[in-house]
Write a protein that holds these residues in place. Structure first.
Motif, PDB file in Angstrom:
ATOM      1  N   ASP A   1      -8.227  -0.868   5.058  1.00  0.00           N
ATOM      2  CA  ASP A   1      -8.971  -0.564   3.828  1.00  0.00           C
ATOM      3  C   ASP A   1     -10.388  -1.132   3.988  1.00  0.00           C
ATOM      4  O   ASP A   1     -10.550  -2.255   4.440  1.00  0.00           O
TER       5      ASP A   1
ATOM      6  N   THR B   1       0.842  -1.195   0.000  1.00  0.00           N
ATOM      7  CA  THR B   1       0.000   0.000   0.000  1.00  0.00           C
ATOM      8  C   THR B   1       0.880   1.248   0.000  1.00  0.00           C
ATOM      9  O   THR B   1       0.647   2.183  -0.762  1.00  0.00           O
TER      10      THR B   1
ATOM     11  N   ASN C   1      -3.721  -0.672   7.910  1.00  0.00           N
ATOM     12  CA  ASN C   1      -4.233   0.171   6.832  1.00  0.00           C
ATOM     13  C   ASN C   1      -5.761   0.265   6.887  1.00  0.00           C
ATOM     14  O   ASN C   1      -6.353   1.277   6.572  1.00  0.00           O
TER      15      ASN C   1
ATOM     16  N   PHE D   1     -10.083   3.509   6.804  1.00  0.00           N
ATOM     17  CA  PHE D   1      -8.629   3.689   6.933  1.00  0.00           C
ATOM     18  C   PHE D   1      -8.235   4.208   8.318  1.00  0.00           C
ATOM     19  O   PHE D   1      -7.214   4.862   8.467  1.00  0.00           O
TER      20      PHE D   1
ATOM     21  N   TYR E   1      -9.865  -7.207  -4.469  1.00  0.00           N
ATOM     22  CA  TYR E   1     -10.312  -6.819  -3.128  1.00  0.00           C
ATOM     23  C   TYR E   1     -11.774  -7.253  -2.991  1.00  0.00           C
ATOM     24  O   TYR E   1     -12.430  -7.545  -3.990  1.00  0.00           O
TER      25      TYR E   1
END
Ligand SMILES: Cc1cc2nc3c(=O)[nH]c(=O)nc-3n(C[C@H](O)[C@H](O)[C@H](O)COP(=O)(O)OP(=O)(O)OC[C@H]3O[C@@H](n4cnc5c(N)ncnc54)[C@H](O)[C@@H]3O)c2cc1C
Lengths: 261, 792
Positions: free
Chosen positions: A115, A31, A113, A148, A181
């Motif tokens: 996500d 990332t 992270n 995030f 994803y």
């Protein structure tokens, strides 16, 4: 990419000492590096944590599986111990991105992270994980704060993630066909007392679907959630999937997960 | 000697590619080179008010910054459309200027406005960020369907219309429709695609101040054409002072036919700064600025009788050209599209009308199949719909309308020399176990899944392009191909081809052909291409033309070598040339044991007298040396054809489409190397299936590309495909000596309708647009459930 200083930390202490408001830890870099290349993020210092021995490796006890933060996805997916203790966790790791990403990306980087469409956060929620940092232990339910966003403080380093071994579990994701994803991923885990239905991809942050958990705690069968009409008002909508489609996927993936348990 | 043509010779190029010894443009580094970064418009449509480069010029390492003003001052020409198209009303097409660096207006996101040249790449990037461009943002036109109602993008081009073109006879079609029992109609979209070659575009331009020669290394499918365009239209340098080299090129698919802004700007700027300049596209630049493909909106109708005979066909298409008309931009939606519109069927009356429009999107040009996928998609979706509406089996309906004899003179343009469409259909059905489908459908149903089967019969016109045919259509240049076959004195052979390999395996297949023609071992044959200094001229590779045109030029040049060899042998052995036969590399005087090998002949041609020859082995009128050239202009297109069959299984709860089976039965004429052909078919299928199920270039209403990276643009991957079931029928082309037809584009042409016909079959006939993503299919499944429960 702008110039930056590269540091390789030898232990957690050094890593967190080097950290500042303009630094990032460098785990898999999957990332961090693309964000820097695209100019979306700039850091003065990158602190490599891959050489910290303590952060890698997998330990299994009678009740839990503990995975070091810098352990790569490929290591989790190939681990015989994980396959035996929580097979759904190894198959989740196997379904992340592509081989290149799995050969570098780490579990710690993934959850730090946070996500909204990452896979591991759902495992943390479903498997009642405890996040061990260099400062404290944080329950998964309190770790993932928003898009995030996590409970980590600046310079706080995840050292390991401890997953509770469930009676049965399964993770089912409907991948974004391009990135792979999760458009929606549902992690169902049946523990002694209760059932967790952790959902990723659907909203701005991973969550435990209370309605489905309750229904499945009563009767652990996909028929008990079949046709459930979820509220889609808070669900993500983008060119890959509308909110309504995501709401449908949450139920269908949950059903698949229950059937696969 | 066993013939090499037809055998699975391993690829000569693989060792180089697999061991990292390929030499791509980005691998080339020249002494003292500089690096270019292009400043690009972030807006889809804007006028440029001011460009301020003061800050950027002070940035470290900057060598030069050039804008549209400098390039206009130097009278460097812009990018061009290669083919003139005339509208139905007789007016010429309308093309805007397309300067290499925009001066007054930008017309798509990515349109370059300045180039920053610096000592290092990092410094060039840093400085590029400091170039200040003051834009007046204007309303963008992005929708293909509505482009004619949008603001005028280019001054003087009304309704954003480049041309309104007609092929066919409207009156005859009207009469046919009046007689019809039924009219089947369809509205379809051919989705926009981004070619995504594995190697992004790149160029390295070098200037020699003493010889005044520019050398441009670039990722091109056709270096000679690039040189011609840059010289004749771009005014970059006269042709003899411009060398264009396209070394190893990692895939093109049409996207590297065009001369691009960067080629012209770097060549021009290298001379200006008297230093070499290197530019390599980042992947995001490729997404934005490589030409895109397809992007049609079509309404089509088919007039039929009750028992399924086709009477008439019409096709009304709006084709998006993007911001500018580029090299193949105007010919792709016309002459590569219209003549193929009626497919493999006898349809007595037909027309195709195409309105080509400008929008504020990346230029659209030839992409694998170019026009023929769009044509095939239209007719094959329509025929499939007709089979549903008429209740006639989809394969029977097709067979019923196949031509019964060849040559097959089509209603619109083409005369197809050879083929056997029924044989192809029968074989495909067998390979796909068409009969067993119903049982498989029931199995899927038992699992709660929907199963569908789809068929496509296609033909395509490739081997572009015979001059006579092209000229009779009134659309410009024909495209022949050249070959030069050169012997070394010691017997090895160099073959220069004007076509270009960027994945097509010419080094192997062309060597197979030359080896058979000359009787020289394949190890002793080198295929050379891609350098304007190494051959006279060539048209390059696209439109499945390399073999059907370029390969024939090689055969013809080899034949000239053999003819000369016969004369030389006759002289050496004191025989009549007519009595000399050539076989397996030997010239034999018939009815004798006297002979010379082709190596001996080559030696004698170059070094007469060395072998104690007392008199010259060269007959009167023959010059020394052994080298022959051929420029081959085909007499007709070549027409590969075939039938493909796909089966999908759909999960109605998630809309997920799984491609279960894919069968391709193609007629490519004679096959030179089955392994290479399989590779071409696989690649074409991957792109065609990609179009049907995954790929889509999407712009928002302001003209921003929403699918600008692999996170959002779905490139298919190996696990998206079943094992392909591939087979062939073979009727030799009668119009060329090898009997070959071309195989490079077939997969990309046939797969989209094949897969979509299967999806739509599973969905009970409901239309879904490409790509058939999960959400679209899920919605259709919900409708199906509703209508089924109503019916019950
Ligand atoms: C093409 C592609 C496809 C992908 N597909 C998927 C997918 O399908 N599913 C999925 O879940 N993910 C996917 N990912 C994400 C990937 O799996 C990585 O997990 C993720 O990119 C971050 O992990 P990393 O180790 O690379 O972290 P890095 O990029 O090195 O770091 C990311 C962030 O985490 C912080 N960080 C890293 N380690 C720690 C630590 N120990 N303690 C505290 N903070 C830390 C860093 O400071 C940084 O801010 C994909 C990524 C790519 C590039």
């Amino acid at each position: 990419m702008k110039d930056f200083n590269y540091h390789s930390a030898k232990d957690s202490k050094e890593a967190s000492k080097l950290a500042s408001s303009s630094s990032a830890f460098l785990a898999g870099g999957m990332t961090t590096i693309p964000s820097m290349k695209l100019g979306l993020a700039t850091y003065k210092d990158l602190i490599d944590i891959k050489n910290i021995k303590k952060l890698s490796g997998i330990k299994v006890s009678g009740k839990s599986v503990t995975i070091g933060a810098a352990t790569k996805h490929v290591e989790v997916s190939n681990s015989k111990d994980v396959k035996k203790a929580i097979p759904s966790l190894s198959s989740l790791a196997e379904g992340i991105g592509d081989p290149q990403v799995r050969n570098r990306g780490t579990i710690g980087g993934s959850i730090a992270n946070n996500d909204p469409s990452a896979d591991y956060p759902s495992a943390c929620i479903a498997l009642n994980a405890t996040i061990h940092t260099n400062e404290r232990k944080i329950e998964a339910a309190k770790f993932f704060k928003g898009m995030f966003e996590t409970a980590l403080k600046k310079g706080e380093l995840i050292e390991a993630i401890e997953f509770q071994i469930p009676e049965k579990s399964s993770y089912q994701k409907h991948p974004n066909p391009a990135s792979r994803y999760a458009i929606v991923g549902v992690y169902v885990a049946k523990h002694k007392g209760d059932v967790n239905v952790a959902v990723t991809g659907a909203k701005s942050c991973v969550y435990n679907d209370k309605e489905m958990s309750k229904a499945l705690s009563g009767n652990f069968s996909s028929s008990s959630i079949d046709g459930m009409d979820l509220d889609s008002s808070e669900m993500n909508s983008d060119m890959h999937a509308s909110a309504d489609f995501r709401a449908n996927l949450v139920v269908t993936q949950a059903k698949k997960a229950v059937d696969a348990c | 000697m066993a013939s090499l043509v037809g055998s699975r010779v391993e690829r000569k190029e693989d060792k180089r590619f697999l061991t990292g010894k390929g030499r791509y443009t980005a691998d080339i580094n020249l002494a003292n080179q500089t690096y270019a970064i292009f400043v690009r418009s972030p807006h889809a449509r804007a006028s440029i008010k001011k460009i301020n480069i003061d800050k950027a010029l002070k940035s470290s390492g900057v060598v030069s910054i050039l804008t549209g003003k400098e390039i206009a001052d130097d009278k460097i020409g812009g990018l061009i459309a290669g083919w003139a198209i005339r509208s139905e009303d007789g007016t010429e097409m309308k093309c805007p200027g397309n300067p290499p660096l925009a001066k007054d207006n930008v017309n798509f996101v990515g349109d370059p406005v300045a180039v920053v040249i610096a000592e290092s790449l990092a410094e060039a990037k840093e400085a590029a960020e400091k170039v200040e461009v003051d834009y007046k943002v204007l309303k963008a036109v992005t929708s293909t369907a509505d482009a004619m109602d949008g603001d005028t993008i280019h001054e003087g081009i009304d309704k954003n219309l480049c041309f309104d073109w007609l092929l066919g006879d409207r009156q005859k079609v009207k009469e046919a429709f009046d007689k019809a029992d039924k009219v089947i109609s369809i509205d379809i979209i051919n989705n926009r695609l981004i070619p995504n070659a594995m190697e992004p575009r790149a160029c390295v331009a070098d200037y020699n101040a003493a010889s005044e020669e520019i050398t441009l290394y670039t990722t091109s499918q056709n270096p000679h054409l690039s040189r011609l365009i840059m010289s004749a239209f771009g005014n970059v340098a006269p042709e003899h002072k411009l060398r264009v080299v396209a070394p190893d090129v990692g895939g093109g698919f049409g996207s590297k036919i065009n001369v691009y802004n960067e080629d012209i700007v770097c060549s021009w700027a290298a001379k200006k700064i008297n230093r070499a300049i290197k530019w390599v596209a980042e992947r995001s630049e490729s997404f934005l600025t490589d030409i895109h493909g397809r992007d049609h909106v079509t309404h089509a109708e088919l007039a039929v009788t009750k028992d399924g005979k086709f009477l008439g066909f019409k096709n009304e298409t709006i084709a998006n050209l993007g911001a500018y008309a580029r090299v193949f931009g105007t010919v792709t939606p016309t002459y590569l599209f219209g003549p193929c519109a009626t497919g493999v069927y006898e349809i007595p009356a037909a027309y195709t009308n195409v309105k080509a429009v400008y929008t504020n999107t990346a230029p659209v040009d030839a992409y694998r199949g170019a026009g023929r996928p769009e044509a095939t998609y239209t007719i094959e979706r329509l025929v499939e719909k007709a089979s549903m509406e008429l209740g006639i089996d989809k394969t029977e309906l097709r067979i019923k309308n196949f031509p019964t004899a060849f040559p097959f003179k089509q209603t619109l343009v083409h005369t197809v020399d050879s083929g056997d469409y029924v044989a192809g259909m029968e074989k495909a059905k067998q390979m796909a176990d068409y009969k067993g489908f119903e049982a498989r459908r029931r199995e899927s149903e038992a699992k709660g899944k929907l199963r569908g089967i789809g068929v496509t019969s296609y033909f395509e016109a490739c081997g572009i392009a015979p001059s006579a045919a092209v000229m009779s259509l009134g659309c410009g240049v024909g495209l022949w191909e050249s070959a030069e076959v050169r012997f070394n004195p010691t017997g090895q052979v160099t073959v220069y081809t004007g076509s270009h390999s960027h994945g097509q395996s010419h080094q192997t297949t062309f060597a197979q052909i030359a080896a058979d023609e000359l009787g020289v071992p394949i190890e002793n044959i080198d295929i050379v291409h891609g350098d304007t200094d190494k051959g006279t001229f060539g048209m390059g590779t696209y439109g499945s033309r390399s073999l059907a045109v370029g390969g024939i030029a090689i055969v013809n040049a080899c034949k000239k070598i053999v003819e000369k060899g016969k004369r030389v042998t006759a002289k050496m052995l004191e025989a009549n040339p007519e009595d000399v036969e050539f076989k397996d590399g030997e010239f034999i005087v018939s009815k004798s044991n006297k002979k010379k090998t082709i190596g001996e002949v080559a030696f004698a041609c170059y070094l007469p007298g060395v072998r104690d020859e007392m008199k010259s082995p060269l007959p009167e009128g023959d010059e020394p040396g052994l080298k022959e050239t051929s420029f081959y202009d085909p007499s007709n297109f070549s027409f590969p054809a075939g039938t493909h069959i796909a089966e999908v299984e759909i999960d109605p709860e998630t809309g997920h489409v799984k491609l279960e089976k894919y069968t391709a039965c193609d007629d490519f004429g004679r096959i030179i190397n089955p392994m290479v052909v399989e590779g071409q078919v696989h690649g074409g299928l991957a792109q065609g299936i990609g179009q049907a199920l995954y790929e889509n270039a999407e712009y928002d209403e302001t003209g921003q590309l929403m699918t600008g990276s692999y996170m959002d643009y779905t490139m298919p991957r190996a696990d998206n495909f079943p094992e392909f079931n591939i087979g062939y029928t073979c009727t030799h082309a009668t119009t060329n000596p090898l009997g070959v037809k071309g195989c490079g584009e077939a997969g990309a042409i046939a797969a989209p309708p094949t897969v979509m016909n299967a999806v739509i079959d599973a969905l009970g006939g409901q239309e879904v647009t490409m790509p058939a993503t999960a959400e679209k299919v899920w919605k259709a499944c919900k409708n199906l459930k509703k209508s089924n429960s109503k019916a019950a």
